[in-house]
Design a protein around this motif. Structure first.
Motif, short mmCIF file in Angstrom:
data_model
loop_
_atom_site.label_atom_id
_atom_site.label_comp_id
_atom_site.label_asym_id
_atom_site.label_seq_id
_atom_site.Cartn_x
_atom_site.Cartn_y
_atom_site.Cartn_z
N ALA A 43 38.18 -1.52 31.75
CA ALA A 43 36.96 -1.65 30.94
C ALA A 43 36.90 -2.98 30.21
CB ALA A 43 36.88 -0.50 29.94
N VAL A 44 38.04 -3.47 29.72
CA VAL A 44 38.04 -4.73 28.98
C VAL A 44 37.71 -5.89 29.92
CG1 VAL A 44 39.47 -6.36 27.68
CG2 VAL A 44 39.60 -3.91 27.20
N PHE A 45 38.35 -5.91 31.08
CA PHE A 45 38.08 -6.98 32.04
C PHE A 45 36.62 -6.95 32.49
CE2 PHE A 45 38.00 -8.82 36.33
CZ PHE A 45 38.67 -10.02 36.12
N ARG A 46 36.11 -5.77 32.77
CA ARG A 46 34.72 -5.65 33.22
C ARG A 46 33.74 -6.12 32.14
NH1 ARG A 46 35.18 -1.01 35.03
NH2 ARG A 46 34.54 0.20 33.22
N ALA A 47 33.99 -5.71 30.90
CA ALA A 47 33.12 -6.14 29.81
C ALA A 47 33.22 -7.64 29.57
CB ALA A 47 33.47 -5.38 28.53
N SER A 48 34.41 -8.20 29.76
CA SER A 48 34.60 -9.63 29.57
C SER A 48 33.86 -10.42 30.64
CB SER A 48 36.10 -9.97 29.59
OG SER A 48 36.78 -9.32 28.54
N LEU A 49 33.91 -9.94 31.88
CA LEU A 49 33.16 -10.61 32.94
C LEU A 49 31.66 -10.53 32.68
CD1 LEU A 49 34.73 -9.90 36.46
CD2 LEU A 49 34.47 -12.08 35.28
N ALA A 50 31.21 -9.38 32.17
CA ALA A 50 29.79 -9.25 31.84
C ALA A 50 29.41 -10.24 30.74
CB ALA A 50 29.48 -7.82 31.41
N ARG A 51 30.31 -10.43 29.78
CA ARG A 51 30.07 -11.42 28.72
C ARG A 51 29.98 -12.82 29.31
NH1 ARG A 51 28.68 -14.60 25.67
NH2 ARG A 51 29.60 -15.28 23.69
N CYS A 52 30.82 -13.13 30.30
CA CYS A 52 30.77 -14.43 30.96
C CYS A 52 29.47 -14.61 31.75
CB CYS A 52 31.98 -14.61 31.87
SG CYS A 52 33.53 -14.84 30.99
N SER A 65 29.38 -12.88 38.57
CA SER A 65 29.96 -11.71 39.22
C SER A 65 29.45 -11.56 40.65
CB SER A 65 29.67 -10.45 38.41
OG SER A 65 30.38 -10.46 37.18
N GLN A 66 28.17 -11.82 40.84
CA GLN A 66 27.62 -11.75 42.19
C GLN A 66 28.23 -12.82 43.10
OE1 GLN A 66 23.50 -12.03 41.04
NE2 GLN A 66 23.13 -9.85 41.43
N ILE A 67 28.48 -14.00 42.56
CA ILE A 67 29.12 -15.05 43.34
C ILE A 67 30.55 -14.65 43.72
CG2 ILE A 67 30.03 -17.40 43.21
CD1 ILE A 67 27.54 -18.10 41.53
N ILE A 68 31.30 -14.14 42.75
CA ILE A 68 32.71 -13.82 42.99
C ILE A 68 32.87 -12.65 43.94
CG2 ILE A 68 34.84 -13.00 41.89
CD1 ILE A 68 33.85 -14.49 39.33
N TYR A 69 32.03 -11.63 43.78
CA TYR A 69 32.22 -10.39 44.53
C TYR A 69 31.19 -10.19 45.65
CZ TYR A 69 35.24 -9.51 40.57
OH TYR A 69 36.22 -9.63 39.63
N GLY A 93 39.69 -16.53 34.28
CA GLY A 93 40.78 -16.83 33.36
C GLY A 93 40.53 -16.27 31.97
N TRP A 94 39.32 -16.45 31.46
CA TRP A 94 38.99 -15.95 30.12
C TRP A 94 39.05 -14.43 30.10
CZ3 TRP A 94 35.26 -13.01 27.60
CH2 TRP A 94 35.19 -13.17 26.21
N SER A 95 38.54 -13.78 31.14
CA SER A 95 38.53 -12.32 31.18
C SER A 95 39.94 -11.75 31.33
CB SER A 95 37.63 -11.84 32.32
OG SER A 95 36.29 -12.27 32.12
#
Length: 332
Positions: A43-52, A65-69, A93-95
């Protein structure tokens, strides 16, 4: 504006017997699907990616996220457009750092490799996420506009041996990084890549072309100096929450400013020297890599010995949750 960094030896946890060093990887370490298992289950990683995603905004109509996945890992050789790969690495890296923090893993200092220095500075709060993404986007546009096509080639051999080979001079290759006693990176014009790869393979060397389009850490980057320096000079750098150590200088980072960020991009990466300088300070070290591959953690073990505790948060082989669990077990 420059920001004064904590003095050498000053750490976030001065009473600890062992110093924890968090490593951040640079350009060329990206691949599609990096962190997929965490994105689905943490959940933390997912929320951090959403923040990015929010901080970066759309990149040519797509979220980070669309680019990465959005494409399979097998197509990662094509993940080389700077305007996509650089912000993607910043986001990952940040996430990863946020996910490690949530598990109680707190570094005593941060060590970034190339673009990883910008990621480390962002994790430390020197730049906000919005400022960091703005900077990497501006630099990416400058590189696309100003630089000729180039290549970077990782070589599994001592730098001195590699640089003495006639094929290296013929290809106009420059030494871009010394990562360990047995690993270095070359930068060269794109036209020389195929002949140089053939020459090095004829010597029996193990090589790998990096997924990059421009000549970082070499004179091929010089046409972008004014633009890159001006972009950094327009940012405000704050005091970091964690001490920073530089792979460009192999020393604690006294001031983060435009001149230093240009040195990071243009000068050779001295990862081996940085690890040895940290070890020379006399306190035991352990390393956790908040990057996509685990390569920097492997280099740290190559430099200091196989007994060194150096683990990746994730790697390109999957099982992200298992990797994170091992880090949590060994580092808490």
């Amino acid at each position: 504006m420059g920001a004064t960094i904590m003095a050498a030896g000053e750490t976030a946890n001065p009473q600890a017997a062992v110093r924890t060093v968090m490593l951040f990887a640079g350009q060329g370490s990206q691949y599609y699907q990096m962190g997929r298992e965490l994105q689905a289950s943490d959940a933390v990683f997912r929320a951090s990616l959403a923040r990015c995603d929010q901080a970066a905004g759309p990149v040519e109509g797509r979220s980070l996220s669309q680019i990465i996945y959005g494409r399979p890992m097998a197509e990662s050789a094509g993940f080389d457009r700077q305007i996509e790969s650089a912000p993607a690495l910043l986001a990952i890296g940040w996430s990863l750092a946020q996910s490690l923090f949530a598990r109680g893993i707190r570094p005593d200092l941060l060590l970034g490799y190339s673009l990883g220095e910008t990621i480390a500075a962002t994790v430390a709060g020197v730049l906000t996420l919005e400022e960091a993404f703005s900077l990497v986007f501006e630099n990416a546009r400058s590189f696309e506009a100003l630089l000729a096509p180039a290549a970077m080639l990782a070589v599994l051999a001592p730098a001195a041996r590699v640089m003495a080979l006639p094929g290296v001079a013929a290809a106009r290759a420059e030494l871009a990084a010394i990562n360990s006693p047995q690993h270095c990176v070359l930068t060269l014009p794109r036209a020389g890549l195929a002949p140089l790869m053939a020459a090095l393979e004829a010597e029996g060397l193990v090589i790998a072309a990096l997924p990059v389009r421009y000549g970082f850490h070499a004179s091929l980057l010089d046409p972008a100096e004014a633009a890159v320096t001006a972009a950094a000079a327009r940012r405000h750098f704050r005091r970091p929450a964690f001490p920073l150590f530089s792979c460009a200088t192999a020393a604690p980072l006294a001031v983060l400013d435009a001149a230093h960020l240009w040195q990071v991009a243009r000068g050779p990466i001295r990862f081996e020297a940085a690890i040895r300088a940290l070890a020379a300070e006399g306190r035991p070290l352990r390393f956790v890599e908040a990057g996509p591959t685990g390569t920097l953690a492997a280099f740290a073990r190559q430099v200091l010995g196989a007994q060194t505790l150096a683990l990746p948060a994730i790697n390109q082989f999957g099982h992200d949750l298992r990797s994170m669990a091992l880090v949590e077990e060994r580092f808490r």
